[in-house]
Design a protein around this motif. Structure first.
Motif, PDB file in Angstrom:
ATOM      1  N   PRO A 126       0.812  -1.230   0.000  1.00  0.00           N
ATOM      2  CA  PRO A 126       0.000   0.000   0.000  1.00  0.00           C
ATOM      3  C   PRO A 126       0.840   1.272   0.000  1.00  0.00           C
ATOM      4  O   PRO A 126       0.300   2.370   0.038  1.00  0.00           O
ATOM      5  N   ALA A 127       2.193   1.123  -0.035  1.00  0.00           N
ATOM      6  CA  ALA A 127       3.059   2.298   0.056  1.00  0.00           C
ATOM      7  C   ALA A 127       2.798   3.278  -1.086  1.00  0.00           C
ATOM      8  O   ALA A 127       2.914   4.498  -0.908  1.00  0.00           O
ATOM      9  N   ARG A 128       2.436   2.735  -2.255  1.00  0.00           N
ATOM     10  CA  ARG A 128       2.173   3.601  -3.406  1.00  0.00           C
ATOM     11  C   ARG A 128       1.007   4.547  -3.128  1.00  0.00           C
ATOM     12  O   ARG A 128       1.078   5.745  -3.399  1.00  0.00           O
ATOM     13  N   LEU A 134       1.008   8.721  -2.545  1.00  0.00           N
ATOM     14  CA  LEU A 134       0.188   9.578  -3.392  1.00  0.00           C
ATOM     15  C   LEU A 134      -0.623  10.552  -2.521  1.00  0.00           C
ATOM     16  O   LEU A 134      -0.715  11.743  -2.832  1.00  0.00           O
ATOM     17  N   ARG A 135      -1.175  10.026  -1.444  1.00  0.00           N
ATOM     18  CA  ARG A 135      -1.943  10.877  -0.531  1.00  0.00           C
ATOM     19  C   ARG A 135      -1.041  11.874   0.194  1.00  0.00           C
ATOM     20  O   ARG A 135      -1.390  13.048   0.335  1.00  0.00           O
ATOM     21  N   ARG A 136       0.109  11.414   0.631  1.00  0.00           N
ATOM     22  CA  ARG A 136       1.030  12.279   1.391  1.00  0.00           C
ATOM     23  C   ARG A 136       1.508  13.457   0.543  1.00  0.00           C
ATOM     24  O   ARG A 136       1.630  14.587   1.034  1.00  0.00           O
ATOM     25  N   LEU A 137       1.754  13.222  -0.741  1.00  0.00           N
ATOM     26  CA  LEU A 137       2.251  14.275  -1.620  1.00  0.00           C
ATOM     27  C   LEU A 137       1.154  15.269  -2.024  1.00  0.00           C
ATOM     28  O   LEU A 137       1.449  16.364  -2.481  1.00  0.00           O
ATOM     29  N   TRP A 150      -6.972   7.347  -8.422  1.00  0.00           N
ATOM     30  CA  TRP A 150      -6.711   6.347  -7.390  1.00  0.00           C
ATOM     31  C   TRP A 150      -6.839   4.939  -7.952  1.00  0.00           C
ATOM     32  O   TRP A 150      -6.081   4.030  -7.560  1.00  0.00           O
ATOM     33  N   PHE A 151      -7.769   4.723  -8.861  1.00  0.00           N
ATOM     34  CA  PHE A 151      -7.898   3.416  -9.512  1.00  0.00           C
ATOM     35  C   PHE A 151      -6.623   3.112 -10.301  1.00  0.00           C
ATOM     36  O   PHE A 151      -6.113   1.976 -10.260  1.00  0.00           O
ATOM     37  N   ALA A 152      -6.109   4.118 -11.012  1.00  0.00           N
ATOM     38  CA  ALA A 152      -4.874   3.918 -11.773  1.00  0.00           C
ATOM     39  C   ALA A 152      -3.697   3.626 -10.856  1.00  0.00           C
ATOM     40  O   ALA A 152      -2.852   2.773 -11.145  1.00  0.00           O
ATOM     41  N   ALA A 153      -3.637   4.322  -9.711  1.00  0.00           N
ATOM     42  CA  ALA A 153      -2.566   4.075  -8.750  1.00  0.00           C
ATOM     43  C   ALA A 153      -2.655   2.673  -8.180  1.00  0.00           C
ATOM     44  O   ALA A 153      -1.635   1.998  -7.961  1.00  0.00           O
ATOM     45  N   LEU A 154      -3.877   2.218  -7.924  1.00  0.00           N
ATOM     46  CA  LEU A 154      -4.079   0.883  -7.384  1.00  0.00           C
ATOM     47  C   LEU A 154      -3.517  -0.177  -8.310  1.00  0.00           C
ATOM     48  O   LEU A 154      -2.877  -1.139  -7.865  1.00  0.00           O
TER      49      LEU A 154
END
Length: 328
Positions: free
Chosen positions: A297-299, A303-306, A320-324
């Motif tokens: 889940p680090a990805r 993404l959220r942190r940035l 978010w779907f693409a990141a998943l």
């Protein structure tokens, strides 16, 4: 002697009457544009702000585009024509920026122009007025909404009114600065012209400019008014992107890996100009690059942190779907 310099000596702005301020340099990329080019040129002629010069680059047209441009110049309008690199519109606009710098125009206000649109009469004046309130050393970009029309210029709808302020954390994943509405103040022109020599391949010039200006800590002003009639026809390279069909197209681009490839190109171009970015945004850029290599889940956490985001709820869900699935 490079092509830009040769044209500068042969048929330049040097013989034109000086003006009190800096004329707006209009960068016009042309390729087989005879159907609508004259209408665009006519809309420039009737601008309420009259102090402008056109630098046009023809990318190897096989129609009457060059003849139209020559007739326009022969009628006394300030236009210089150069030969394009014949590598597509993004490369052609980068070529125009390099030519502007070579002609000594890299510190003028710069407007970008598509060959098949029509400008509202106050397009330049509105943008210049908005930019005039920015500090001279602050790179600032003005853009606006458009009236999306059919091929006959019959209005169909307005382009989106974005809900979130422009930001580098948005620019990394989405472009909201439509190229046919862009106007740069002299500081932004200098930034972009200098970076054009470093960029290499880019996806599209407007997305790269949005990333570069926000990345450098500059200002993006997005006007709610529609100042360009954006003509939709069968030969548009990129059409209006706010329809359900367009969203399905973007989903296909994500799944095919197109978006990941675009991000690769954008990151490479920004890294070549990393010394021009604000230190905080260099950290964001490297964080975005790093998260694309991470496992779940680090990805998602990175993404959220940035704070990387799109402008709409549907766009954010798709991001978010693409990141998943690792499609970023």
């Amino acid at each position: 002697m490079n092509m830009c310099t040769r044209f500068a000596l042969h048929d330049s702005f040097a013989n034109m009457a000086p003006t009190a301020g800096l004329p707006v340099v209009i960068l016009l990329a042309v390729y087989n544009g005879q159907s609508h080019l004259q209408a665009q040129l006519d809309s420039i002629v009737v601008q309420s702000h009259t102090d402008w010069r056109i630098l046009a680059s023809d990318d190897g047209s096989s129609d009457d585009s060059r003849a139209i441009l020559h007739r326009f110049a022969d009628a006394g309008h300030p236009l210089v024509l150069v030969d394009g690199p014949q590598q597509g519109p993004a490369a052609n606009f980068l070529h125009l920026l390099r030519c502007a710098a070579a002609l000594g125009l890299g510190r003028h206000p710069i407007a970008f122009c598509d060959q098949d649109d029509v400008w509202a009469q106050d397009r330049l004046r509105t943008g210049l007025s908005a930019l005039s309130h920015q500090q001279a050393d602050n790179p600032a970009l003005f853009c606006s909404r458009s009236v999306i029309t059919d091929a006959a210029l019959v209005p169909k709808q307005l382009s989106p009114l974005w809900s979130h302020p422009p930001a580098f954390t948005n620019a990394l994943i989405q472009n909201i600065a439509a190229g046919h509405t862009l106007l740069l103040n002299p500081a932004a022109s200098g930034l972009v012209c200098a970076a054009a020599h470093e960029a290499g391949r880019i996806v599209m010039h407007d997305w790269w400019i949005y990333q570069l200006v926000t990345g450098a800590g500059g200002t993006v002003l997005h006007d709610k008014a529609a100042l360009v009639f954006y003509r939709q026809h069968g030969h548009n390279l990129i059409g209006a992107n706010n329809s359900a069909r367009a969203r399905l197209t973007r989903l296909g681009q994500l799944s095919r890996g197109d978006v990941r490839c675009w991000n690769d190109m954008n990151i490479a171009a920004l890294r070549r100009s990393a010394h021009r970015l604000h230190p905080a945004n260099r950290i964001v850029l490297e964080g975005f690059c790093d998260l694309r290599r991470r496992a779940l889940p680090a990805r998602l956490w990175a993404l959220r942190r940035l704070g990387i985001h799109r402008q709409t709820r549907a766009g954010t869900v798709m991001m978010w779907f693409a990141a998943l699935w690792g499609w970023l």
